[in-house]
Write a protein that holds these residues in place. Structure first.
Motif, mmCIF file in Angstrom:
data_model
loop_
_atom_site.group_PDB
_atom_site.id
_atom_site.type_symbol
_atom_site.label_atom_id
_atom_site.label_comp_id
_atom_site.label_asym_id
_atom_site.label_seq_id
_atom_site.Cartn_x
_atom_site.Cartn_y
_atom_site.Cartn_z
ATOM 1 N N LYS A 164 0.831 -1.207 0.000
ATOM 2 C CA LYS A 164 0.000 0.000 0.000
ATOM 3 C C LYS A 164 0.866 1.258 0.000
ATOM 4 C CE LYS A 164 -1.830 2.129 3.565
ATOM 5 N NZ LYS A 164 -2.603 2.471 4.768
ATOM 6 N N LEU A 165 1.867 1.286 0.884
ATOM 7 C CA LEU A 165 2.711 2.472 0.970
ATOM 8 C C LEU A 165 3.505 2.680 -0.314
ATOM 9 C CD1 LEU A 165 4.221 2.636 4.573
ATOM 10 C CD2 LEU A 165 2.292 3.869 3.624
ATOM 11 N N ARG A 166 3.998 1.605 -0.888
ATOM 12 C CA ARG A 166 4.800 1.745 -2.107
ATOM 13 C C ARG A 166 3.935 2.267 -3.258
ATOM 14 N NH1 ARG A 166 10.387 -0.549 -3.476
ATOM 15 N NH2 ARG A 166 10.555 -0.220 -5.699
ATOM 16 N N ARG A 167 2.704 1.805 -3.346
ATOM 17 C CA ARG A 167 1.809 2.300 -4.394
ATOM 18 C C ARG A 167 1.555 3.792 -4.222
ATOM 19 N NH1 ARG A 167 -3.587 -0.930 -4.761
ATOM 20 N NH2 ARG A 167 -3.893 0.470 -6.556
ATOM 21 N N VAL A 181 -4.757 6.273 -3.108
ATOM 22 C CA VAL A 181 -5.018 4.991 -3.748
ATOM 23 C C VAL A 181 -6.179 4.345 -3.008
ATOM 24 C CG1 VAL A 181 -4.155 2.667 -4.219
ATOM 25 C CG2 VAL A 181 -2.655 4.628 -4.554
ATOM 26 N N GLU A 182 -7.254 4.067 -3.741
ATOM 27 C CA GLU A 182 -8.445 3.416 -3.172
ATOM 28 C C GLU A 182 -8.933 4.140 -1.916
ATOM 29 O OE1 GLU A 182 -7.306 -0.647 -2.615
ATOM 30 O OE2 GLU A 182 -7.151 -1.045 -4.766
ATOM 31 N N GLY A 183 -8.922 5.468 -2.009
ATOM 32 C CA GLY A 183 -9.459 6.264 -0.914
ATOM 33 C C GLY A 183 -8.530 6.462 0.261
ATOM 34 N N GLU A 184 -7.323 5.917 0.183
ATOM 35 C CA GLU A 184 -6.375 6.046 1.300
ATOM 36 C C GLU A 184 -5.247 6.995 0.921
ATOM 37 O OE1 GLU A 184 -5.435 2.757 3.929
ATOM 38 O OE2 GLU A 184 -6.383 1.414 2.460
ATOM 39 N N GLN A 214 4.254 8.946 7.594
ATOM 40 C CA GLN A 214 4.731 8.195 6.438
ATOM 41 C C GLN A 214 5.430 9.110 5.431
ATOM 42 O OE1 GLN A 214 0.988 6.462 5.412
ATOM 43 N NE2 GLN A 214 1.266 4.663 6.715
ATOM 44 N N ILE A 215 4.897 10.298 5.238
ATOM 45 C CA ILE A 215 5.532 11.256 4.325
ATOM 46 C C ILE A 215 6.878 11.704 4.882
ATOM 47 C CG2 ILE A 215 5.331 13.537 3.249
ATOM 48 C CD1 ILE A 215 2.262 13.136 3.356
#
Length: 402
Positions: free
Chosen positions: A87-90, A220-223, A229-230
Protein backbone atom coordinates in the motif's frame (compact mmCIF):
# COMPACT_ATOMS: atom_id res chain seq x y z
CA UNK A 1 27.13 -27.60 18.28
CA UNK A 2 29.88 -25.08 19.00
CA UNK A 3 29.84 -21.94 16.92
CA UNK A 4 32.43 -22.05 14.16
CA UNK A 5 34.94 -19.23 14.21
CA UNK A 6 36.11 -17.53 11.03
CA UNK A 7 38.67 -14.83 10.32
CA UNK A 8 37.19 -11.39 10.90
CA UNK A 9 36.37 -9.42 7.75
CA UNK A 10 39.13 -6.99 6.75
CA UNK A 11 38.78 -3.23 6.56
CA UNK A 12 38.12 -1.34 3.35
CA UNK A 13 41.29 0.75 3.78
CA UNK A 14 42.82 -0.57 0.53
CA UNK A 15 39.72 0.23 -1.52
CA UNK A 16 38.14 -3.13 -0.84
CA UNK A 17 40.59 -5.56 -2.44
CA UNK A 18 41.29 -7.48 0.78
CA UNK A 19 37.54 -7.63 1.32
CA UNK A 20 36.99 -9.02 -2.18
CA UNK A 21 39.44 -11.85 -1.41
CA UNK A 22 37.85 -12.50 1.99
CA UNK A 23 34.37 -12.66 0.47
CA UNK A 24 35.61 -15.08 -2.19
CA UNK A 25 36.81 -17.40 0.57
CA UNK A 26 33.47 -17.08 2.36
CA UNK A 27 31.53 -17.93 -0.81
CA UNK A 28 33.64 -21.04 -1.29
CA UNK A 29 33.97 -22.27 2.27
CA UNK A 30 31.20 -20.67 4.34
CA UNK A 31 28.46 -19.37 2.01
CA UNK A 32 26.21 -18.85 5.03
CA UNK A 33 28.09 -17.85 8.17
CA UNK A 34 26.85 -17.30 11.71
CA UNK A 35 28.90 -14.70 13.57
CA UNK A 36 29.55 -14.30 17.29
CA UNK A 37 26.39 -12.22 17.70
CA UNK A 38 24.11 -14.87 16.21
CA UNK A 39 23.69 -12.97 12.93
CA UNK A 40 23.71 -15.05 9.75
CA UNK A 41 25.60 -13.62 6.75
CA UNK A 42 24.70 -14.81 3.24
CA UNK A 43 27.33 -14.52 0.50
CA UNK A 44 26.34 -16.29 -2.73
CA UNK A 45 24.35 -14.50 -5.43
CA UNK A 46 21.59 -17.14 -5.69
CA UNK A 47 21.10 -17.22 -1.92
CA UNK A 48 21.03 -13.42 -1.69
CA UNK A 49 18.29 -13.36 -4.35
CA UNK A 50 16.36 -16.11 -2.58
CA UNK A 51 16.40 -14.25 0.74
CA UNK A 52 15.43 -10.89 -0.73
CA UNK A 53 12.62 -12.41 -2.83
CA UNK A 54 10.80 -14.10 0.06
CA UNK A 55 9.42 -11.51 2.51
CA UNK A 56 7.13 -14.09 4.12
CA UNK A 57 10.14 -15.98 5.50
CA UNK A 58 12.74 -13.20 5.54
CA UNK A 59 10.94 -10.21 7.01
CA UNK A 60 12.11 -6.61 6.69
CA UNK A 61 10.40 -5.82 9.99
CA UNK A 62 13.44 -5.67 12.26
CA UNK A 63 11.26 -4.87 15.28
CA UNK A 64 10.59 -8.63 15.42
CA UNK A 65 13.96 -8.88 17.15
CA UNK A 66 13.04 -6.33 19.81
CA UNK A 67 9.23 -5.96 20.01
CA UNK A 68 9.59 -3.42 22.82
CA UNK A 69 11.93 -1.18 20.80
CA UNK A 70 10.70 2.17 19.56
CA UNK A 71 13.74 2.65 17.31
CA UNK A 72 11.92 1.37 14.24
CA UNK A 73 8.47 2.20 12.95
CA UNK A 74 5.97 0.48 10.69
CA UNK A 75 5.79 3.82 8.89
CA UNK A 76 9.24 3.33 7.26
CA UNK A 77 8.93 1.89 3.75
CA UNK A 78 12.25 0.03 3.94
CA UNK A 79 11.42 -1.95 7.10
CA UNK A 80 7.87 -3.12 6.54
CA UNK A 81 6.34 -6.19 4.92
CA UNK A 82 3.30 -6.82 2.73
CA UNK A 83 0.46 -5.96 2.74
CA UNK A 84 1.31 -2.56 4.31
CA UNK A 85 4.45 -2.28 2.20
CA UNK A 86 2.43 -2.77 -0.97
CA UNK A 87 0.00 0.00 0.00
CA UNK A 88 2.71 2.47 0.97
CA UNK A 89 4.80 1.75 -2.11
CA UNK A 90 1.81 2.30 -4.39
CA UNK A 91 1.11 5.63 -2.73
CA UNK A 92 4.73 6.78 -2.83
CA UNK A 93 5.18 5.56 -6.41
CA UNK A 94 2.20 7.69 -7.45
CA UNK A 95 4.25 10.78 -6.55
CA UNK A 96 7.80 9.51 -7.26
CA UNK A 97 7.32 8.44 -10.87
CA UNK A 98 9.82 7.68 -13.69
CA UNK A 99 8.60 10.89 -15.33
CA UNK A 100 9.45 12.83 -12.15
CA UNK A 101 13.00 11.49 -12.36
CA UNK A 102 13.47 12.06 -16.11
CA UNK A 103 12.26 15.66 -15.82
CA UNK A 104 15.12 16.35 -13.41
CA UNK A 105 17.76 15.83 -16.11
CA UNK A 106 18.16 19.47 -17.26
CA UNK A 107 18.44 20.70 -13.68
CA UNK A 108 21.03 18.03 -12.79
CA UNK A 109 23.11 19.05 -15.83
CA UNK A 110 22.89 22.70 -14.76
CA UNK A 111 23.84 21.96 -11.15
CA UNK A 112 26.80 19.77 -12.15
CA UNK A 113 28.12 22.62 -14.27
CA UNK A 114 27.64 25.20 -11.51
CA UNK A 115 29.42 23.06 -8.92
CA UNK A 116 32.39 22.49 -11.23
CA UNK A 117 32.45 26.21 -12.11
CA UNK A 118 33.01 26.87 -8.41
CA UNK A 119 36.08 24.62 -8.28
CA UNK A 120 39.26 26.70 -8.18
CA UNK A 121 42.76 25.47 -8.92
CA UNK A 122 43.74 21.98 -9.93
CA UNK A 123 43.03 20.20 -6.63
CA UNK A 124 39.73 19.70 -4.83
CA UNK A 125 37.76 17.18 -2.78
CA UNK A 126 35.57 15.33 -5.24
CA UNK A 127 33.19 14.25 -2.46
CA UNK A 128 32.89 17.49 -0.51
CA UNK A 129 32.87 19.84 -3.51
CA UNK A 130 30.91 17.79 -6.04
CA UNK A 131 29.71 14.27 -5.24
CA UNK A 132 27.97 15.27 -2.00
CA UNK A 133 26.30 18.60 -2.88
CA UNK A 134 25.00 17.49 -6.30
CA UNK A 135 22.53 14.80 -5.14
CA UNK A 136 21.65 16.71 -1.96
CA UNK A 137 20.61 19.81 -3.91
CA UNK A 138 18.67 17.66 -6.39
CA UNK A 139 16.76 15.85 -3.64
CA UNK A 140 16.16 19.03 -1.65
CA UNK A 141 14.69 20.76 -4.70
CA UNK A 142 12.69 17.65 -5.55
CA UNK A 143 11.19 17.51 -2.06
CA UNK A 144 10.64 21.25 -1.99
CA UNK A 145 12.95 22.13 0.90
CA UNK A 146 15.66 24.83 0.70
CA UNK A 147 18.84 23.51 -0.92
CA UNK A 148 20.70 26.09 1.19
CA UNK A 149 19.98 23.85 4.18
CA UNK A 150 22.38 21.21 2.84
CA UNK A 151 24.93 21.98 5.57
CA UNK A 152 22.20 21.00 8.03
CA UNK A 153 21.50 17.80 6.09
CA UNK A 154 25.20 16.95 6.09
CA UNK A 155 25.47 17.48 9.84
CA UNK A 156 22.67 14.93 10.35
CA UNK A 157 24.24 12.53 7.86
CA UNK A 158 27.77 12.81 9.25
CA UNK A 159 26.61 12.25 12.82
CA UNK A 160 24.55 9.17 11.98
CA UNK A 161 27.21 7.65 9.71
CA UNK A 162 29.88 8.10 12.39
CA UNK A 163 28.06 5.71 14.74
CA UNK A 164 30.06 2.48 15.06
CA UNK A 165 28.58 -0.58 16.76
CA UNK A 166 30.05 -4.02 16.30
CA UNK A 167 26.85 -6.01 16.88
CA UNK A 168 24.49 -5.50 13.89
CA UNK A 169 21.44 -6.01 16.11
CA UNK A 170 22.59 -3.34 18.54
CA UNK A 171 23.39 -1.11 15.56
CA UNK A 172 19.71 -1.22 14.58
CA UNK A 173 18.34 -0.56 18.06
CA UNK A 174 21.04 1.31 19.93
CA UNK A 175 21.13 -1.16 22.83
CA UNK A 176 24.12 -0.59 25.09
CA UNK A 177 25.18 2.30 22.87
CA UNK A 178 24.23 4.81 25.56
CA UNK A 179 25.02 8.47 25.05
CA UNK A 180 26.66 7.92 21.67
CA UNK A 181 23.46 6.46 20.21
CA UNK A 182 21.38 9.28 21.67
CA UNK A 183 23.73 11.96 20.35
CA UNK A 184 24.68 10.45 16.99
CA UNK A 185 21.45 8.77 15.90
CA UNK A 186 18.34 9.72 17.87
CA UNK A 187 18.98 13.46 18.08
CA UNK A 188 19.68 14.03 14.36
CA UNK A 189 16.72 11.81 13.44
CA UNK A 190 14.42 13.87 15.67
CA UNK A 191 15.78 17.08 14.16
CA UNK A 192 15.30 15.78 10.60
CA UNK A 193 11.76 14.58 11.30
CA UNK A 194 10.79 17.89 12.91
CA UNK A 195 12.29 19.78 9.96
CA UNK A 196 10.37 17.72 7.39
CA UNK A 197 7.14 17.86 9.44
CA UNK A 198 7.21 21.65 9.19
CA UNK A 199 7.31 21.35 5.41
CA UNK A 200 4.51 18.75 5.37
CA UNK A 201 2.35 21.07 7.48
CA UNK A 202 3.07 23.91 5.08
CA UNK A 203 2.18 21.83 1.98
CA UNK A 204 -1.11 20.72 3.48
CA UNK A 205 -2.01 24.40 3.80
CA UNK A 206 -0.17 25.64 0.70
CA UNK A 207 0.28 22.83 -1.85
CA UNK A 208 2.90 23.36 -4.55
CA UNK A 209 4.50 21.40 -7.37
CA UNK A 210 7.12 19.60 -5.28
CA UNK A 211 7.35 15.97 -4.15
CA UNK A 212 6.11 16.66 -0.61
CA UNK A 213 2.97 18.27 -2.08
CA UNK A 214 2.46 15.27 -4.37
CA UNK A 215 2.94 12.87 -1.46
CA UNK A 216 0.36 14.83 0.55
CA UNK A 217 -2.10 14.56 -2.35
CA UNK A 218 -1.36 10.92 -3.32
CA UNK A 219 -4.40 8.66 -3.00
CA UNK A 220 -5.02 4.99 -3.75
CA UNK A 221 -8.44 3.42 -3.17
CA UNK A 222 -9.46 6.26 -0.91
CA UNK A 223 -6.38 6.05 1.30
CA UNK A 224 -3.69 8.66 1.73
CA UNK A 225 -0.28 8.80 3.35
CA UNK A 226 -0.09 9.95 6.96
CA UNK A 227 2.20 12.79 8.00
CA UNK A 228 4.53 10.28 9.61
CA UNK A 229 4.73 8.20 6.44
CA UNK A 230 5.53 11.26 4.32
CA UNK A 231 8.17 12.43 6.82
CA UNK A 232 9.77 8.97 6.95
CA UNK A 233 9.90 8.70 3.16
CA UNK A 234 11.34 12.19 2.89
CA UNK A 235 14.01 11.31 5.46
CA UNK A 236 14.79 8.05 3.65
CA UNK A 237 15.11 9.85 0.32
CA UNK A 238 17.21 12.65 1.77
CA UNK A 239 19.65 10.28 3.51
CA UNK A 240 19.82 7.19 1.31
CA UNK A 241 19.46 9.19 -1.90
CA UNK A 242 22.44 11.45 -1.39
CA UNK A 243 24.63 8.75 0.18
CA UNK A 244 24.14 6.33 -2.72
CA UNK A 245 24.98 8.86 -5.44
CA UNK A 246 27.84 10.46 -3.50
CA UNK A 247 29.51 7.08 -2.94
CA UNK A 248 28.79 6.01 -6.53
CA UNK A 249 30.64 9.03 -7.94
CA UNK A 250 33.62 8.57 -5.64
CA UNK A 251 33.77 4.86 -6.46
CA UNK A 252 33.64 5.67 -10.18
CA UNK A 253 36.74 7.85 -9.94
CA UNK A 254 38.48 5.18 -7.86
CA UNK A 255 37.66 2.47 -10.43
CA UNK A 256 38.90 4.62 -13.31
CA UNK A 257 42.09 5.41 -11.41
CA UNK A 258 42.75 1.68 -11.00
CA UNK A 259 41.88 0.94 -14.64
CA UNK A 260 43.56 3.59 -16.84
CA UNK A 261 42.81 1.61 -20.01
CA UNK A 262 39.09 1.85 -19.21
CA UNK A 263 39.46 5.59 -18.56
CA UNK A 264 41.13 5.99 -21.96
CA UNK A 265 38.36 4.01 -23.69
CA UNK A 266 35.75 6.10 -21.95
CA UNK A 267 37.31 9.39 -23.02
CA UNK A 268 37.45 8.11 -26.59
CA UNK A 269 33.78 7.08 -26.50
CA UNK A 270 31.55 8.82 -23.93
CA UNK A 271 28.62 6.61 -24.97
CA UNK A 272 30.25 4.06 -22.65
CA UNK A 273 29.33 6.14 -19.57
CA UNK A 274 26.20 4.09 -18.68
CA UNK A 275 28.21 0.86 -18.95
CA UNK A 276 30.88 2.32 -16.64
CA UNK A 277 28.26 3.34 -14.08
CA UNK A 278 26.71 -0.15 -14.18
CA UNK A 279 30.06 -1.86 -13.69
CA UNK A 280 30.96 0.49 -10.82
CA UNK A 281 27.64 -0.45 -9.17
CA UNK A 282 28.62 -4.08 -9.49
CA UNK A 283 32.26 -3.73 -8.51
CA UNK A 284 31.85 -1.26 -5.63
CA UNK A 285 28.15 -0.99 -4.71
CA UNK A 286 27.46 1.98 -2.39
CA UNK A 287 25.30 -0.13 -0.04
CA UNK A 288 26.90 -3.47 0.75
CA UNK A 289 24.24 -5.41 2.65
CA UNK A 290 20.58 -5.82 3.55
CA UNK A 291 19.02 -6.84 6.86
CA UNK A 292 16.19 -9.34 7.29
CA UNK A 293 14.69 -11.37 10.15
CA UNK A 294 13.56 -14.99 9.80
CA UNK A 295 9.90 -15.64 10.60
CA UNK A 296 10.47 -19.39 10.84
CA UNK A 297 13.25 -21.94 10.74
CA UNK A 298 14.69 -22.09 7.25
CA UNK A 299 17.62 -23.61 5.41
CA UNK A 300 19.83 -21.41 3.23
CA UNK A 301 22.94 -22.69 1.48
CA UNK A 302 22.77 -25.91 3.48
CA UNK A 303 22.71 -24.05 6.81
CA UNK A 304 19.68 -24.12 9.10
CA UNK A 305 18.74 -20.69 10.44
CA UNK A 306 16.36 -20.58 13.44
CA UNK A 307 13.34 -18.29 13.57
CA UNK A 308 13.79 -14.70 14.78
CA UNK A 309 17.40 -14.34 13.69
CA UNK A 310 18.89 -11.45 11.78
CA UNK A 311 20.10 -12.37 8.30
CA UNK A 312 22.36 -10.01 6.35
CA UNK A 313 22.65 -10.87 2.64
CA UNK A 314 25.82 -9.33 1.21
CA UNK A 315 25.12 -7.30 -1.93
CA UNK A 316 28.86 -6.78 -2.36
CA UNK A 317 29.60 -10.51 -2.25
CA UNK A 318 26.69 -11.33 -4.59
CA UNK A 319 28.08 -8.82 -7.10
CA UNK A 320 31.44 -10.63 -7.03
CA UNK A 321 30.11 -14.20 -7.21
CA UNK A 322 32.10 -16.23 -9.73
CA UNK A 323 29.00 -18.36 -10.36
CA UNK A 324 27.36 -15.38 -12.05
CA UNK A 325 30.15 -12.98 -13.07
CA UNK A 326 33.18 -14.25 -14.99
CA UNK A 327 36.40 -12.88 -13.49
CA UNK A 328 34.51 -10.71 -10.97
CA UNK A 329 37.70 -9.03 -9.79
CA UNK A 330 38.20 -7.51 -13.24
CA UNK A 331 36.53 -4.18 -14.06
CA UNK A 332 34.87 -5.01 -17.38
CA UNK A 333 33.12 -2.31 -19.41
CA UNK A 334 31.53 -4.86 -21.71
CA UNK A 335 30.39 -7.37 -19.15
CA UNK A 336 26.82 -7.23 -20.45
CA UNK A 337 25.57 -9.01 -17.35
CA UNK A 338 22.83 -7.03 -15.65
CA UNK A 339 22.41 -9.33 -12.66
CA UNK A 340 24.18 -7.03 -10.20
CA UNK A 341 22.13 -6.23 -7.09
CA UNK A 342 23.51 -2.86 -5.97
CA UNK A 343 19.98 -1.49 -5.52
CA UNK A 344 18.60 -4.65 -3.96
CA UNK A 345 16.11 -7.18 -5.28
CA UNK A 346 12.46 -8.06 -4.78
CA UNK A 347 9.79 -5.84 -3.27
CA UNK A 348 12.37 -3.59 -1.62
CA UNK A 349 14.26 -2.79 -4.81
CA UNK A 350 15.39 0.81 -4.35
CA UNK A 351 12.90 3.36 -5.68
CA UNK A 352 15.75 5.85 -6.02
CA UNK A 353 17.89 3.60 -8.24
CA UNK A 354 16.93 5.33 -11.52
CA UNK A 355 17.70 8.76 -10.00
CA UNK A 356 21.12 7.60 -8.75
CA UNK A 357 21.95 6.19 -12.19
CA UNK A 358 20.87 9.42 -13.89
CA UNK A 359 22.89 11.58 -11.48
CA UNK A 360 25.91 9.32 -11.86
CA UNK A 361 25.74 9.48 -15.67
CA UNK A 362 25.36 13.26 -15.81
CA UNK A 363 28.07 13.86 -13.20
CA UNK A 364 30.59 11.61 -14.95
CA UNK A 365 29.90 13.23 -18.32
CA UNK A 366 30.40 16.68 -16.72
CA UNK A 367 33.73 15.62 -15.20
CA UNK A 368 34.95 14.22 -18.53
CA UNK A 369 34.04 17.41 -20.38
CA UNK A 370 35.63 19.70 -17.80
CA UNK A 371 38.89 17.81 -17.13
CA UNK A 372 41.21 16.00 -19.52
CA UNK A 373 42.71 14.10 -16.60
CA UNK A 374 41.48 13.24 -13.10
CA UNK A 375 43.76 11.52 -10.61
CA UNK A 376 43.49 10.83 -6.92
CA UNK A 377 46.01 13.21 -5.38
CA UNK A 378 49.29 11.30 -4.78
CA UNK A 379 49.85 10.56 -1.11
CA UNK A 380 46.22 11.26 -0.15
CA UNK A 381 45.08 9.05 2.71
CA UNK A 382 41.60 7.76 1.90
CA UNK A 383 39.28 6.93 4.77
CA UNK A 384 36.45 4.59 3.87
CA UNK A 385 33.03 4.20 5.44
CA UNK A 386 32.19 1.05 7.35
CA UNK A 387 29.04 -0.75 8.50
CA UNK A 388 27.29 -1.39 5.23
CA UNK A 389 28.58 1.50 3.11
CA UNK A 390 31.30 1.29 0.46
CA UNK A 391 33.09 4.49 -0.46
CA UNK A 392 35.56 7.15 0.64
CA UNK A 393 34.50 9.85 3.09
CA UNK A 394 36.56 12.34 1.08
CA UNK A 395 38.45 12.00 -2.19
CA UNK A 396 41.21 14.56 -2.92
CA UNK A 397 41.78 14.73 -6.69
CA UNK A 398 44.23 16.54 -8.92
CA UNK A 399 42.88 17.52 -12.33
CA UNK A 400 44.01 18.88 -15.67
CA UNK A 401 41.49 21.18 -17.26
CA UNK A 402 40.33 20.36 -20.78
Amino acid sequence: MALQTHPAPPSMADGGHEMFAWLRAMREEHPVREDEYGVFHVYRHADVLAVSADPAVFSSDLSRLRPDSSALSEEILSVIDPPLHRKLRRLVSQAFTPRTVSELQPRIVELAGQLLDAVEGDEFDLVGDFAYPLPVIVIAELLGVPAEDRTLFRSWSDRMLSMQVDDPVDMQFGDDAGEDYERLVKEPLKEMHAYLQEHVDDRRANPGDDLISRLVAAEVEGERLTDRQIVEFGALLLMAGHVSTSLLLGNTVLCLEENPQVAAELRADVSLVPAVIEEVLRFRPPITLMARVTTQEVTVGGVTIPANRMVTPSLLSANHDERVFAEPGRFDLRRGNNQQVAFGHGIHYCLGGPLARLEGKIALEALLRRFSDIRITPGAELKFHRDGLFGARSLPVTVTRA
